[in-house]
Design a protein around this motif. Structure first.
Motif, short mmCIF file in Angstrom:
data_model
loop_
_atom_site.label_atom_id
_atom_site.label_comp_id
_atom_site.label_asym_id
_atom_site.label_seq_id
_atom_site.Cartn_x
_atom_site.Cartn_y
_atom_site.Cartn_z
N ILE A 54 8.46 -14.91 -1.45
CA ILE A 54 8.01 -15.10 -0.06
C ILE A 54 8.78 -14.19 0.89
N ALA A 55 10.12 -14.18 0.72
CA ALA A 55 10.96 -13.38 1.62
C ALA A 55 10.66 -11.90 1.49
N SER A 56 10.61 -11.41 0.23
CA SER A 56 10.37 -9.98 0.04
C SER A 56 8.98 -9.59 0.52
N SER A 57 7.99 -10.47 0.33
CA SER A 57 6.64 -10.17 0.79
C SER A 57 6.58 -10.07 2.31
N GLN A 58 7.28 -10.99 2.98
CA GLN A 58 7.30 -10.98 4.44
C GLN A 58 7.93 -9.70 4.97
N LEU A 59 8.95 -9.22 4.26
CA LEU A 59 9.62 -8.00 4.72
C LEU A 59 8.86 -6.75 4.36
N PHE A 60 8.15 -6.78 3.24
CA PHE A 60 7.46 -5.57 2.78
C PHE A 60 6.13 -5.37 3.49
N SER A 61 5.44 -6.47 3.81
CA SER A 61 4.09 -6.37 4.38
C SER A 61 4.02 -5.48 5.62
N PRO A 62 4.98 -5.57 6.56
CA PRO A 62 4.90 -4.68 7.73
C PRO A 62 4.95 -3.20 7.37
N LEU A 63 5.54 -2.88 6.24
CA LEU A 63 5.63 -1.47 5.85
C LEU A 63 4.26 -0.87 5.56
N ILE A 64 3.31 -1.71 5.11
CA ILE A 64 1.98 -1.17 4.78
C ILE A 64 0.90 -1.67 5.74
N GLY A 65 1.31 -2.37 6.78
CA GLY A 65 0.37 -2.74 7.82
C GLY A 65 -0.56 -3.88 7.49
N ARG A 66 -0.31 -4.62 6.42
CA ARG A 66 -1.11 -5.80 6.10
C ARG A 66 -0.28 -6.72 5.21
N LYS A 67 -0.68 -8.00 5.18
CA LYS A 67 0.09 -8.98 4.43
C LYS A 67 -0.23 -8.89 2.94
N ILE A 68 0.82 -8.74 2.14
CA ILE A 68 0.71 -8.76 0.68
C ILE A 68 1.61 -9.88 0.17
N THR A 69 1.03 -10.92 -0.39
CA THR A 69 1.85 -12.07 -0.81
C THR A 69 2.34 -11.96 -2.25
N ASP A 70 1.81 -11.02 -3.01
CA ASP A 70 2.22 -10.88 -4.42
C ASP A 70 2.59 -9.43 -4.70
N LEU A 71 3.85 -9.11 -4.39
CA LEU A 71 4.31 -7.73 -4.55
C LEU A 71 4.35 -7.29 -6.00
N GLN A 72 4.65 -8.20 -6.91
CA GLN A 72 4.90 -7.83 -8.29
C GLN A 72 3.70 -8.06 -9.21
N CYS A 73 2.53 -8.24 -8.66
CA CYS A 73 1.36 -8.44 -9.51
C CYS A 73 1.14 -7.20 -10.37
N GLY A 74 0.97 -7.41 -11.67
CA GLY A 74 0.79 -6.29 -12.60
C GLY A 74 -0.65 -5.95 -12.86
N LEU A 75 -1.58 -6.44 -12.03
CA LEU A 75 -3.00 -6.15 -12.20
C LEU A 75 -3.51 -5.46 -10.94
N ARG A 76 -3.66 -4.13 -11.01
CA ARG A 76 -4.09 -3.37 -9.84
C ARG A 76 -5.00 -2.23 -10.26
N LEU A 77 -5.89 -1.84 -9.37
CA LEU A 77 -6.83 -0.76 -9.62
C LEU A 77 -6.63 0.33 -8.57
N TYR A 78 -6.54 1.59 -9.05
CA TYR A 78 -6.30 2.72 -8.15
C TYR A 78 -7.38 3.78 -8.38
N PRO A 79 -7.87 4.40 -7.30
CA PRO A 79 -8.79 5.55 -7.47
C PRO A 79 -8.06 6.69 -8.18
#
Length: 672
Positions: free
Chosen positions: A138-163
């Protein structure tokens, strides 16, 4: 076409993996039905992760152990080098925490017209995740979210799709777990839209938190976020306030966890009458060499009050942490097993005699980290609900505790956790499987060193299928010489992927009653020289009854002769005797060739006096086998094949692993 049946040809799947032999095979099998391209990057695993993936015809890139970030970076570079073949890449952790359904949802949500980054987002709640990790996330997500301009609650999720077109601009520099965050931050800086899709929470209860690793992981996250904020501070000093808040919150979490640990350690332990009575039963009614499986918090009391050994306890010296971590996982694997076979693997691994269990308010440590304890598909639910379990019988019960005895009459489990596809659909399928091509066999020699057995088994078992014997007797070595007596047998059925084989009870009883052998199910369950071969028997001759025999190296020549005569005179005419043996071990190339030539000469000319000097792992078994062949006049010998593990690996590295030393293998058929 529905999402469940869709095949994605333009989306590649990248699986960074480190020591995931338990999960990688299942994950690949599920993914292959929906994704045309799968790439596994093995991050220097010291188990069979890469081998299992290669056996499933998947591209595997192996690197030395550098970390998840390095595995992701190398995998992305490989996929990018394929030109425009793939439009996107789905990165998925190989530890089993993500479902194939969620992977399909992310792939289906990707839009080629408006490409964006899509991140899975788990919804964490206590007790799904330990409080320290929950608050840290929770703490790391709250601090990291402003860096990318939107709220991300699961920083360490290992399931992501990239172009795929975005990959050159967002490749991570970090070798560790912060690579996931780094790629998100890089994507934001490229003005790419970042979307999230809610996915299932599947926190791994088999892997309890490791404080040292968790602390190191958190420090890496803190360092990465701090470094990113310092870049922002150069442009906006207000971010420094957020950094101070984050560090202060982290310090409070560390203080809280330390205080809780101290309080738990100092908490007085009490024992009620039911607990003492259950432990007293174990001390009085179990053999002195019995091994007890219990939640590990009970292990210390069982050792102290019942004077019995346990699979795991909570007290451990620092030098034993690695071993205890494996035992903790196995205890969890047992209680959360979804099948009796999975649970029996743990029973056999440790030679468990009894299971010790608290009936009410089951407070097994792992229950704090998973909701499986109450699920109807887990073994613990069945035990607490008094549902029958095939290999356990009630030995003792009071109002608070129950003790279950391992039933030694339950079927043994043959084989290993591997696919038999190479045997059944590979070389096997190319052989002429009609009786006209073969003659009945009275005896045969086979190796037991999986997976190199696949090179010699098909031709031999084609003969077995053409003329199915009534009884098949297997003479295997007791490699560790741990059997109760020099000769041991199994009187239980053997469960295989192709059905259950029954024992030839009459012959087994005759051997034990006349003291030629003793029944030892524990040794039989641990010894691979017999259970490697049994599944293949079930595949080609399911009606045959079996007599598995293990022979220690200290069996005397006189007793070996007596055993051979007893077997020869007792076996039905339509019987097959298989000698399970591997030949030269740990020799040079020249020495191996020389010793194998001597072994062939001794076998083909029945030179009993040379057997003890041959390079092989079943000297007494070979003596008994040749004695039976001689007595039954099965002296017409057909040499079926010769192989070595190093040469097989050179021919097909994907099918046969690189082994640290040379082992050689023969295959023979004996007829009249």
């Amino acid at each position: 076409m529905t999402e469940e049946n869709k095949i994605f040809h333009d989306i590649a799947v990248l699986l960074p993996a480190f020591n995931e032999a338990e999960n990688i095979g299942r994950i690949i099998e599920e993914l292959k039905s929906h994704f045309h391209k799968i790439l596994v990057v093995d991050d220097g695993s010291n188990d069979t992760t890469a081998f299992i993936a290669a056996r499933l015809s998947i591209e595997v890139y192996r690197q030395k152990h550098l970390g998840k970030g390095a595995a992701m970076r190398n995998g992305l570079e490989i996929l990018r080098s394929r030109g425009g073949e793939y439009k996107a890449v789905l990165i998925m952790d190989a530890d089993g925490q993500h479902t194939i359904e969620d992977a399909i949802r992310l792939a289906a949500a990707w839009d080629t017209a408006a490409p964006s980054v899509i991140s899975g987002e788990r919804q964490f709640h206590y007790p799904d995740m330990p409080l320290s990790r929950l608050y840290g996330n929770i703490a790391s997500s709250q601090l990291f979210s402003p860096l990318i301009g939107r709220k991300i609650t699961d920083l360490q999720c290992g399931l992501r799709l990239y172009p795929m077109a975005l990959i050159p601009q967002i490749l991570p520099v970090s070798n560790g777990y912060t690579a996931d965050m780094e790629m998100l931050l890089n994507a934001h800086e490229q003005n790419v839209d970042i979307r999230t899709i809610s996915i299932k929470t599947m926190y791994d209860a088999m892997r309890p938190p490791q404080p040292i690793h968790s602390a190191r992981h958190m420090l890496h996250i803190v360092y990465f976020i701090a470094k990113s904020y310092f870049k922002k501070i150069r442009r906006n000093a207000s971010f420094s306030v957020l950094l101070v808040i984050f560090l202060a919150l982290l310090a409070l979490l560390i203080i809280r966890d330390t205080k809780t640990a101290i309080q738990n350690y100092q908490k007085p332990r009490t024992r009620n009458d039911s607990y003492v009575a259950a432990l007293e039963y174990l001390r009085s009614h179990s053999p002195e060499d019995a091994i007890i499986l219990s939640p590990w918090e009970d292990g210390n009391q069982i050792i102290a009050l019942a004077n019995r050994r346990v699979v795991a306890s909570s007290k451990v010296y620092p030098s034993e942490t690695t071993e205890l971590a494996a035992r903790f996982r196995d205890v969890g694997k047992f209680f959360f097993a979804k099948s009796d076979d999975d649970a029996q693997e743990v029973i056999k691994k440790y030679g468990v005699s009894f299971v010790f269990l608290k009936k009410q308010n089951f407070d097994f440590y792992l229950c704090r980290y998973a909701r499986r304890c109450g699920k109807k598909d887990s073994l613990i639910y069945r035990l607490l609900a008094d549902e029958p379990v095939s290999f356990l019988t009630m030995a003792y019960e009071n109002k608070s505790y129950k003790i279950l005895k391992v039933d030694e009459t339950a079927p043994q489990r043959a084989g290993f956790d591997y696919s038999y596809a190479n045997f059944l659909t590979g070389l096997w399928s190319k052989l002429p499987l009609t009786a006209n091509n073969y003659r009945p066999m009275f005896g045969g020699i086979l190796p037991h060193h999986y997976p190199f057995t696949d090179a010699l088994f098909p031709d031999f078992f084609a003969r077995v299928k053409a003329f199915p014997p009534e009884v098949i007797l297997i003479l295997g070595p007791d490699h560790k010489n741990i059997g109760k007596t020099p000769v041991t047998v199994s009187a239980r059925p053997w469960k295989t992927p192709f059905g259950t084989l029954k024992p030839h009870t009459n012959l087994i009883n005759r051997l034990t009653e006349n003291e030629f052998a003793s029944t030892d199910e524990k040794t039989q369950s641990k010894e691979w020289s017999v259970r490697t071969i049994i599944p293949y028997i079930a595949a080609v001759s399911p009606q045959s009854q079996i007599v598995p025999i293990l022979i220690r190296s200290d069996l005397s020549v006189n007793n070996a002769e007596r055993l051979a005569h007893e077997l020869s005179s007792s076996l039905p005419p339509n019987s097959l005797i298989i000698l399970s043996v591997d030949f030269s071990h740990r020799l040079t190339d020249e020495e191996t060739n020389r010793e194998d030539k001597k072994s062939r000469n001794a076998i083909e000319h029945f030179r009993f006096e040379e057997i003890e000097n041959l390079s092989l792992d079943n000297h007494k078994g070979l003596f008994v086998f040749l004695s039976i062949m001689k007595e039954r006049d099965a002296k017409k010998i057909e040499f079926l094949g010769y192989e070595r593990n190093d040469l097989l690996h050179e021919k097909d590295p994907s099918a046969f692993p690189d082994y640290p030393y040379i082992v050689s293998y023969f295959s023979y058929a004996f007829n009249r």
